[in-house]
Scaffold this motif. Structure first.
Motif, PDB file in Angstrom:
ATOM      1  N   TYR B  78      91.374 -50.847   7.075  1.00 17.94           N
ATOM      2  CA  TYR B  78      90.247 -51.754   6.846  1.00 17.94           C
ATOM      3  C   TYR B  78      88.955 -51.145   7.374  1.00 17.94           C
ATOM      4  O   TYR B  78      88.942 -50.517   8.432  1.00 17.94           O
ATOM      5  CB  TYR B  78      90.464 -53.066   7.590  1.00 17.94           C
ATOM      6  CG  TYR B  78      91.649 -53.863   7.132  1.00 17.94           C
ATOM      7  CD1 TYR B  78      91.479 -55.009   6.369  1.00 17.94           C
ATOM      8  CD2 TYR B  78      92.932 -53.483   7.470  1.00 17.94           C
ATOM      9  CE1 TYR B  78      92.564 -55.755   5.957  1.00 17.94           C
ATOM     10  CE2 TYR B  78      94.026 -54.224   7.064  1.00 17.94           C
ATOM     11  CZ  TYR B  78      93.830 -55.370   6.302  1.00 17.94           C
ATOM     12  OH  TYR B  78      94.897 -56.104   5.905  1.00 17.94           O
ATOM     13  N   GLN B  80      86.644 -52.768   8.745  1.00 15.35           N
ATOM     14  CA  GLN B  80      86.265 -53.399  10.014  1.00 15.35           C
ATOM     15  C   GLN B  80      86.846 -52.647  11.205  1.00 15.35           C
ATOM     16  O   GLN B  80      86.273 -52.634  12.279  1.00 15.35           O
ATOM     17  CB  GLN B  80      86.781 -54.840  10.076  1.00 15.35           C
ATOM     18  CG  GLN B  80      86.120 -55.795   9.108  1.00 15.35           C
ATOM     19  CD  GLN B  80      86.967 -56.011   7.881  1.00 15.35           C
ATOM     20  OE1 GLN B  80      87.575 -55.059   7.391  1.00 15.35           O
ATOM     21  NE2 GLN B  80      87.017 -57.225   7.390  1.00 15.35           N
ATOM     22  N   HIS B  81      88.040 -52.046  10.995  1.00 13.09           N
ATOM     23  CA  HIS B  81      88.707 -51.386  12.116  1.00 13.09           C
ATOM     24  C   HIS B  81      88.448 -49.892  12.113  1.00 13.09           C
ATOM     25  O   HIS B  81      88.147 -49.304  13.149  1.00 13.09           O
ATOM     26  CB  HIS B  81      90.212 -51.649  12.056  1.00 13.09           C
ATOM     27  CG  HIS B  81      90.542 -53.091  11.877  1.00 13.09           C
ATOM     28  ND1 HIS B  81      91.442 -53.544  10.953  1.00 13.09           N
ATOM     29  CD2 HIS B  81      90.034 -54.192  12.486  1.00 13.09           C
ATOM     30  CE1 HIS B  81      91.508 -54.867  11.008  1.00 13.09           C
ATOM     31  NE2 HIS B  81      90.669 -55.282  11.924  1.00 13.09           N
ATOM     32  N   GLN B  82      88.602 -49.281  10.954  1.00 12.83           N
ATOM     33  CA  GLN B  82      88.407 -47.835  10.828  1.00 12.83           C
ATOM     34  C   GLN B  82      87.409 -47.615   9.697  1.00 12.83           C
ATOM     35  O   GLN B  82      87.800 -47.416   8.554  1.00 12.83           O
ATOM     36  CB  GLN B  82      89.744 -47.147  10.496  1.00 12.83           C
ATOM     37  CG  GLN B  82      90.866 -47.451  11.482  1.00 12.83           C
ATOM     38  CD  GLN B  82      90.680 -46.744  12.800  1.00 12.83           C
ATOM     39  OE1 GLN B  82      89.909 -45.784  12.901  1.00 12.83           O
ATOM     40  NE2 GLN B  82      91.350 -47.216  13.841  1.00 12.83           N
ATOM     41  N   PRO B  83      86.115 -47.705   9.993  1.00  8.46           N
ATOM     42  CA  PRO B  83      85.134 -47.722   8.904  1.00  8.46           C
ATOM     43  C   PRO B  83      85.032 -46.405   8.132  1.00  8.46           C
ATOM     44  O   PRO B  83      84.855 -46.414   6.927  1.00  8.46           O
ATOM     45  CB  PRO B  83      83.819 -48.059   9.604  1.00  8.46           C
ATOM     46  CG  PRO B  83      84.040 -47.804  11.048  1.00  8.46           C
ATOM     47  CD  PRO B  83      85.509 -47.903  11.310  1.00  8.46           C
TER      48      PRO B  83
END
Lengths: 192, 429
Positions: B78, B80-83
């Motif tokens: 994602y 949000q977590h691993q841009p």
């Protein structure tokens, strides 16, 4: 609405689920190198308010993801708030978990568990379905009326990671028309 | 067109990055999206390990790919977590605020015929637009949140200010009422007092006259008259009356003097009074104010005085300065819960006279020190303080071009020092 399954159908489904869950647990155990125990799958009949009650617990995080294919529905995963650090360690997350990595872990975990369950379920029954990305789910504020409840079937499995406080419950909800597809397939299997 | 050609064209037309790896992470295929963004053509990377091509994220990619290989289950990454898994530039190089592309990635198992996973397909979606929209929303909501909390605080302040305004208006009304009453009482007290003086004079004369009569009767020596006089004096208890009358009168005069003193003080402290500039002794003012505040201080507060001798007079508005003294004394009394020691000190320092009022009360919390002179700031329960006392005092002292200093530690009492220039506002530099 009551479950549309006969006793025979239910037993068959439960047995099929049991086999596939065992496979899922094995695969998961290999991935994270830990012992996993799981409950006998339950084919649950609950009413709307009981269903909603499931998502009121303070003990769990909730995720949801939909699946599409020959059967359609959603998989809801309940993940214990306790013990996530241990799992994080097993899955190679930097500890301690911050809010972001905690969410990442929960989604990954939910995806693995739900994927394993659904994969087992669909391969045993020959009903291919593809899972979408899981997202966090908060049903707290939601009215039980807002669930499209009338024709869903619940298949519930509990996973437990041995030696930790962590446990989780996977609930596969089938949308109305898919229940019919499932029954057809089950009957075909029972006859053969 | 062959269906395979169609697939190939679609692969390169879709706004998605597609990359297929074998079980050893080697690139079997990637589409134009990947070649364009990475600057590496398919021919250049064919057969190379993806982990080697992007070593920064090798560990993460390996973990994800392994999970797909082992579980035969799609895995997701994602934004949000691993841009920014792949170091690709933003899709909006000209107008965008972001420099790196935000990415959602799906890791899909590609099954071979015997149902074992031999290869993994990465599908990369550019979600930069979505992410930047999300961030903008987040900023807006943070700002809204902040504004909301500011408004809430303001609202609370306003409510409190309104309470205190009402309170201070009430106090002002009471002050005016007191001044009016004082004025009205002043008149009758005036004539009662002068009448009492006259009565005292008359009583002395009357007593003298009766003494004279008694002497005359004694001289005449007529037994009958003497007996009648004794009889009458006894019946009227004249001995007692003669003794008690002057005492009663002087007590009454004393009482009425006290009443007129109170009225005078009330008038002096009501706002109606004009504020005249004149030379006055601050110590006298302090002492006079102590009398007014006596009600708050008496019984339980011990007052220690330390006044320097021969203090010069200060050019000031005595009534206003007294108002300041009163505030300080009343605050001290309340801080001590009307029990403790009050130290009053006066001394000269260069061209100023200093007055210190120090108490042994509860002291002032450090966080309150900076708000002390703000209008409507009070730590007293609503109804006990207007929150105006010290702010009024401050403005009075500032008008005199003087200074008001505070020292306090919680539990150690508080000390207020007034510094007033001898020659009034014009003299101070």
């Amino acid at each position: 609405m009551m479950t549309p399954l006969t006793e025979l159908q239910r037993d068959a489904l439960q047995e099929l689920m049991n086999i596939s869950m065992g496979q899922a647990a094995n695969a998961l155990a290999r991935l994270i190198d830990a012992k996993i125990s799981l409950s006998i799958p339950k084919i649950v009949v609950v009413d709307a308010s009981e269903f909603q009650q499931m998502f009121q617990s303070e003990r769990y995080w909730f995720t949801r993801q939909s699946f599409l294919g020959s059967v359609k529905g959603e998989v809801l995963t309940l993940l214990a708030r306790a013990g996530t650090e241990t799992i994080g360690g097993l899955l190679d997350y930097p500890l301690p978990l911050d809010a972001r990595s905690n969410e990442e872990l929960l989604l990954e975990l939910a995806n693995i568990l739900a994927g394993a369950c659904l994969h087992g379920f669909s391969s045993q029954l020959g009903l291919p379905a593809k899972l979408s990305m899981p997202t966090m789910f908060s049903a707290r504020q939601r009215d039980s009326d807002s669930f499209n409840w009338a024709s869903t079937l619940l298949l519930e499995v509990e996973f437990q990671l041995e030696g930790t406080a962590f446990d989780s419950r996977i609930v596969i909800c089938l949308a109305g028309p898919s229940v019919g597809v499932l029954l057809q397939q089950l009957n075909a299997l029972l006859e053969s | 067109m062959e269906i395979a050609d169609l697939h190939l064209q679609l692969n390169n037309r879709l706004p998605l990055g597609i990359c297929v790896l074998d079980a050893d992470y080697r690139v079997l295929y990637w589409n134009d999206f990947f070649s364009d963004r990475s600057g590496l053509a398919l021919a250049d990377v064919l057969g190379q390990s993806l982990l080697g091509l992007f070593p920064q994220q090798a560990r993460y990619l390996k973990k994800k790919i392994d999970s797909v290989l082992v579980l035969n289950n799609a895995s997701f990454s994602y934004w949000q977590h691993q841009p920014h898994i792949f170091p690709f530039c933003s899709s909006r190089p000209i107008t965008g605020e972001e420099t790196l592309m935000y990415q959602n990635i799906e890791f899909l198992p590609v099954e071979c015929q015997d149902a074992t996973v031999r290869s993994v397909c990465l599908v990369l979606q550019d979600v930069t637009e979505l992410a930047s929209y999300f961030f903008a929303e987040q900023q807006v909501s943070a700002r809204l949140e902040q504004e909301h909390s500011e408004l809430k605080a303001l609202n609370e302040k306003l409510t409190m200010a309104q309470h205190q305004l009402l309170q201070s208006e009430k106090m002002a009304a009471i002050g005016q009422l007191a001044a009016g009453v004082a004025h009205e009482i002043n008149n009758p007290i005036g004539f009662i007092s002068s009448n009492l003086q006259t009565l005292q004079d008359y009583a002395v004369r009357l007593l003298k006259l009766t003494e004279f009569y008694a002497k005359v009767i004694n001289k005449a020596g007529n037994e009958t008259f003497l007996a009648m006089q004794r009889d009458m004096q006894q019946r009227l208890q004249f001995d007692f009356v003669r003794q008690d009358l002057p005492e009663l009168l002087s007590e009454s005069i004393d009482g009425i003097e006290r009443v007129s003193e109170i009225v005078k003080n009330l008038k002096a402290f009501s706002h109606v009074d004009n504020a005249q500039w004149q030379y006055a002794s601050l110590v006298d003012g302090l002492e006079n104010t102590l009398k007014i505040a006596a009600n708050q201080l008496k019984y339980k507060v011990e007052i220690q005085r330390d006044y320097a001798a021969d203090l010069p007079q200060v050019y000031c508005q005595p009534n206003q300065i007294n108002q300041v003294f009163l505030n300080l004394l009343v605050n001290a009394a309340q801080a001590m819960d009307h029990k403790g020691h009050l130290y009053l000190r006066a001394w000269q320092q260069d061209q100023s006279v200093c007055i210190e009022v120090r108490d042994t009360g509860s002291g002032i919390a450090p966080e309150h020190l900076s708000h002390l002179f703000e209008p409507f700031f009070t730590t007293k329960p609503v109804g006990s303080g207007t929150g105006l006392g010290l702010s009024l005092s401050y403005s009075i002292i500032k008008k005199h071009q003087g200074d008001i200093l505070v020292r306090s530690e919680p539990g150690q009492g508080a000390s207020f020092t007034l510094v007033l220039p001898l020659q009034g506002p014009d003299s101070a530099g």
